[in-house]
Write an enzyme that holds these catalytic residues in place. Structure first.
Site, PDB file in Angstrom:
ATOM      1  CG  HIS A  17      -1.947  -0.981   1.323  1.00  0.00           C
ATOM      2  ND1 HIS A  17      -2.097  -1.783   2.431  1.00  0.00           N
ATOM      3  CD2 HIS A  17      -2.924  -1.350   0.449  1.00  0.00           C
ATOM      4  CE1 HIS A  17      -3.120  -2.597   2.243  1.00  0.00           C
ATOM      5  NE2 HIS A  17      -3.632  -2.352   1.043  1.00  0.00           N
ATOM      6  CB  SER A 128      -4.455  -6.400   4.551  1.00  0.00           C
ATOM      7  OG  SER A 128      -4.031  -5.134   4.149  1.00  0.00           O
TER       8      SER A 128
END
Length: 159
Positions: A17, A128
């Protein structure tokens, strides 16, 4: 002022990210990292925790702000006077879903563009979900998440 929005759940934020954030921030005057409330997901971190982790990681980036939103992304885009949505892609499966969302958003507002950014090869495998699974099993997440929040993630997930 050219404003772009990088939306996601960021549960938790990863180095993948962060790579997209840093690259996208070079393309605009202001990048809003938009943490979404997704009723279809059961996040490990609360909305406030996810925003807090991102703010901690991004505190030194002058043109990047963190906000949260609930509802349609296109409504958030309009509210912020943004021109583009930034989406990171890892694999073909990401593209199929994100293309559908981009076309839907384009249908809702033809003036908003979606920009797809390919992940850095070093983060192609990273998600994630993978970070949470490693943390749950006391695996090593070093190098997968920003160092300044690694302990926060381990403390939250291993409780």
């Amino acid at each position: 002022m050219k404003v772009c929005v990088y939306p996601g759940s960021f549960d938790p934020v990863t180095n993948g990210h962060l790579d997209i954030i840093d690259r996208a921030a070079k393309l605009c005057d202001k990048l809003i990292v938009a943490v979404l409330v997704n009723s279809r997901k059961n996040p490990a971190f609360s909305l406030e925790e996810r925003v807090g982790l991102l703010e901690k990681v991004l505190k030194d980036r002058d043109n990047v702000v963190v906000e949260s939103f609930d509802g349609l992304l296109i409504d958030f885009i309009k509210e912020k006077n943004a021109c583009s949505i930034i989406k990171g892609l890892r694999a073909v499966s990401d593209f199929e879903y994100e293309l559908q969302m981009a076309l839907l958003n384009k249908n809702l507002d033809p003036d908003v563009e979606t920009l797809f950014m390919m992940t850095n090869i070093n983060y192609f495998f990273l998600s994630s979900s993978a970070v949470k699974e490693l943390a749950r099993n006391n695996g090593n997440i070093e190098g997968l998440v920003p160092e300044c929040i690694r302990e926060d993630i381990m403390n939250k997930i291993t409780k």
